[in-house]
Design a protein around this motif. Structure first.
Motif, PDB file in Angstrom:
ATOM      1  N   ARG A  35       0.824  -1.208   0.000  1.00  0.00           N
ATOM      2  CA  ARG A  35       0.000   0.000   0.000  1.00  0.00           C
ATOM      3  C   ARG A  35       0.862   1.264   0.000  1.00  0.00           C
ATOM      4  N   LEU A  36       1.934   1.265   0.769  1.00  0.00           N
ATOM      5  CA  LEU A  36       2.791   2.446   0.839  1.00  0.00           C
ATOM      6  C   LEU A  36       3.532   2.667  -0.474  1.00  0.00           C
ATOM      7  N   ARG A  37       3.913   1.586  -1.138  1.00  0.00           N
ATOM      8  CA  ARG A  37       4.603   1.726  -2.430  1.00  0.00           C
ATOM      9  C   ARG A  37       3.670   2.338  -3.464  1.00  0.00           C
ATOM     10  N   GLU A  38       2.407   1.927  -3.426  1.00  0.00           N
ATOM     11  CA  GLU A  38       1.417   2.490  -4.340  1.00  0.00           C
ATOM     12  C   GLU A  38       1.264   3.995  -4.138  1.00  0.00           C
ATOM     13  N   LEU A  39       1.503   4.450  -2.899  1.00  0.00           N
ATOM     14  CA  LEU A  39       1.334   5.870  -2.569  1.00  0.00           C
ATOM     15  C   LEU A  39       2.629   6.659  -2.746  1.00  0.00           C
ATOM     16  N   GLY A  40       3.693   6.001  -3.239  1.00  0.00           N
ATOM     17  CA  GLY A  40       4.917   6.716  -3.574  1.00  0.00           C
ATOM     18  C   GLY A  40       6.004   6.704  -2.522  1.00  0.00           C
ATOM     19  N   VAL A  41       5.813   5.970  -1.420  1.00  0.00           N
ATOM     20  CA  VAL A  41       6.871   5.878  -0.406  1.00  0.00           C
ATOM     21  C   VAL A  41       8.030   5.065  -0.972  1.00  0.00           C
ATOM     22  N   GLU A  42       9.265   5.516  -0.719  1.00  0.00           N
ATOM     23  CA  GLU A  42      10.432   4.868  -1.312  1.00  0.00           C
ATOM     24  C   GLU A  42      11.427   4.329  -0.300  1.00  0.00           C
ATOM     25  N   GLU A  43      11.340   4.756   0.953  1.00  0.00           N
ATOM     26  CA  GLU A  43      12.306   4.272   1.936  1.00  0.00           C
ATOM     27  C   GLU A  43      11.633   4.042   3.277  1.00  0.00           C
ATOM     28  N   LEU A  44      12.198   3.126   4.032  1.00  0.00           N
ATOM     29  CA  LEU A  44      11.646   2.806   5.343  1.00  0.00           C
ATOM     30  C   LEU A  44      12.779   2.549   6.318  1.00  0.00           C
ATOM     31  N   CYS A  45      12.445   2.658   7.587  1.00  0.00           N
ATOM     32  CA  CYS A  45      13.402   2.409   8.657  1.00  0.00           C
ATOM     33  C   CYS A  45      12.788   1.407   9.623  1.00  0.00           C
ATOM     34  N   LEU A  46      13.484   0.306   9.832  1.00  0.00           N
ATOM     35  CA  LEU A  46      13.047  -0.708  10.784  1.00  0.00           C
ATOM     36  C   LEU A  46      13.568  -0.343  12.163  1.00  0.00           C
ATOM     37  N   SER A  47      12.633  -0.225  13.087  1.00  0.00           N
ATOM     38  CA  SER A  47      12.994   0.111  14.454  1.00  0.00           C
ATOM     39  C   SER A  47      12.267  -0.858  15.366  1.00  0.00           C
ATOM     40  N   GLY A  48      12.010  -0.458  16.594  1.00  0.00           N
ATOM     41  CA  GLY A  48      11.375  -1.434  17.458  1.00  0.00           C
ATOM     42  C   GLY A  48      10.659  -0.803  18.625  1.00  0.00           C
ATOM     43  N   GLY A  49      10.880  -1.494  19.659  1.00  0.00           N
ATOM     44  CA  GLY A  49      11.726  -2.605  20.038  1.00  0.00           C
ATOM     45  C   GLY A  49      13.038  -2.693  19.262  1.00  0.00           C
ATOM     46  N   GLU A  50      13.731  -3.772  19.491  1.00  0.00           N
ATOM     47  CA  GLU A  50      14.992  -4.028  18.804  1.00  0.00           C
ATOM     48  C   GLU A  50      14.716  -4.862  17.559  1.00  0.00           C
ATOM     49  N   PRO A  51      14.916  -4.298  16.358  1.00  0.00           N
ATOM     50  CA  PRO A  51      14.517  -5.008  15.133  1.00  0.00           C
ATOM     51  C   PRO A  51      15.225  -6.337  14.918  1.00  0.00           C
ATOM     52  N   THR A  52      16.476  -6.470  15.380  1.00  0.00           N
ATOM     53  CA  THR A  52      17.184  -7.739  15.160  1.00  0.00           C
ATOM     54  C   THR A  52      16.663  -8.856  16.061  1.00  0.00           C
ATOM     55  N   ASP A  53      15.775  -8.535  17.011  1.00  0.00           N
ATOM     56  CA  ASP A  53      15.117  -9.571  17.802  1.00  0.00           C
ATOM     57  C   ASP A  53      13.957 -10.204  17.041  1.00  0.00           C
TER      58      ASP A  53
END
Length: 273
Positions: A35-53
């Motif tokens: 859905r976000l790609r359809e709306l033109g979003v191009e980048e994201l940031c994985l956060s958390g909590g701790e994303p590597t968990d």
């Protein structure tokens, strides 16, 4: 994007908006990306909590790349399973921010993410698309020596942030002025940071009314899109119909929520002067 509400690091001065048991599922995540790609979003940031968990951290990165996103990560990973997970996806990431704490901030937060322990993390990435971010509390010369050691060895830039009053762990930093002075003499103090600290102190006394100026959108671990991590009214589920999602996002930016103390501490309007 919040990958999970829970966090084993559990910093005592954490600002995360959501706490609970929700973990971002791959199905919800993929639907949000579509859905976000359809709306033109191009980048994201994985956060958390701790994303590597997240049990499928590498897959989160791979799926985002398949949708054409640039993927960044903010992590407190240290040697062990977290670093193994981070290293397995490092080459696919556009940027990694490795969080660390000054010695006194580490004692205060009980985080175990010391400055020097970030060095093997940065080394394991195999690239220099990274930043060391240091949260400072009663920062001293020993902290400066640690920072110099890491950034020289890893060849990455450093961001230094003073520890501000936390809405979740209520205290004021009595060392803030001294910390700012040492940051200024060692790294330079931008007008923007000076203005943020001044504004933050004003808000501790009386909150002015200012609409959110961020151009970002937040995905909670339970699959809701919000204009701000702390503002649930008006949130829209990624499982809603396409038009409802689009209308919801338009409404969030047409009539943005007012900035509050919590979000002021972590978010900077992109349209600051």
């Amino acid at each position: 994007m919040s990958t999970a509400d829970q966090c084993a690091v559990n910093c005592r001065f954490c600002f995360r908006a959501d706490t609970g048991r929700d973990v971002l599922s791959l199905d919800t995540y993929a639907r949000a990306l579509s859905r976000l790609r359809e709306l033109g979003v191009e980048e994201l940031c994985l956060s958390g909590g701790e994303p590597t968990d997240h049990p499928e951290f590498r897959q989160l990165v791979r799926v985002a790349l398949q949708f054409g996103f640039r993927v960044a990560v903010v992590t407190a990973a240290r040697p062990g399973p977290r670093l193994d997970a981070l290293a397995s996806a490092a080459g696919m990431l556009s940027h990694v921010t490795v969080s660390a704490d000054s010695r006194r901030a580490d004692e205060l937060g009980r985080t175990g993410r010391t400055i020097t322990s970030a060095l093997p993390v940065l080394a394991a990435l195999g690239h220099h698309r990274a930043t060391l971010h240091v949260t400072c509390y009663e920062v001293g010369e020993d902290d400066l020596a640690d920072i110099k050691q890491v950034v020289t060895a890893a060849q990455v830039p450093v961001e230094v942030s003073p520890l501000l009053h936390s809405p979740t762990y209520r205290f004021d930093n009595p060392h803030l002025d001294a910390d700012l002075e040492l940051i200024k003499s060692s790294f330079g103090l931008s007008d923007d940071l000076r203005g943020i600290v001044t504004e933050y102190r004003t808000w501790l006394r009386a909150a002015p009314q200012r609409p959110c100026g961020s151009e970002r959108v937040y995905l909670s671990a339970d699959g809701h899109l919000r204009r701000c991590p702390y503002h649930r009214p008006g949130q829209v589920s990624v499982h809603a119909p396409r038009q409802q999602i689009q209308d919801g996002l338009v409404a969030m930016f047409t009539d943005p929520p007012h900035t509050q103390l919590s979000c002021l501490a972590i978010c900077r309007p992109e349209n600051r002067g």
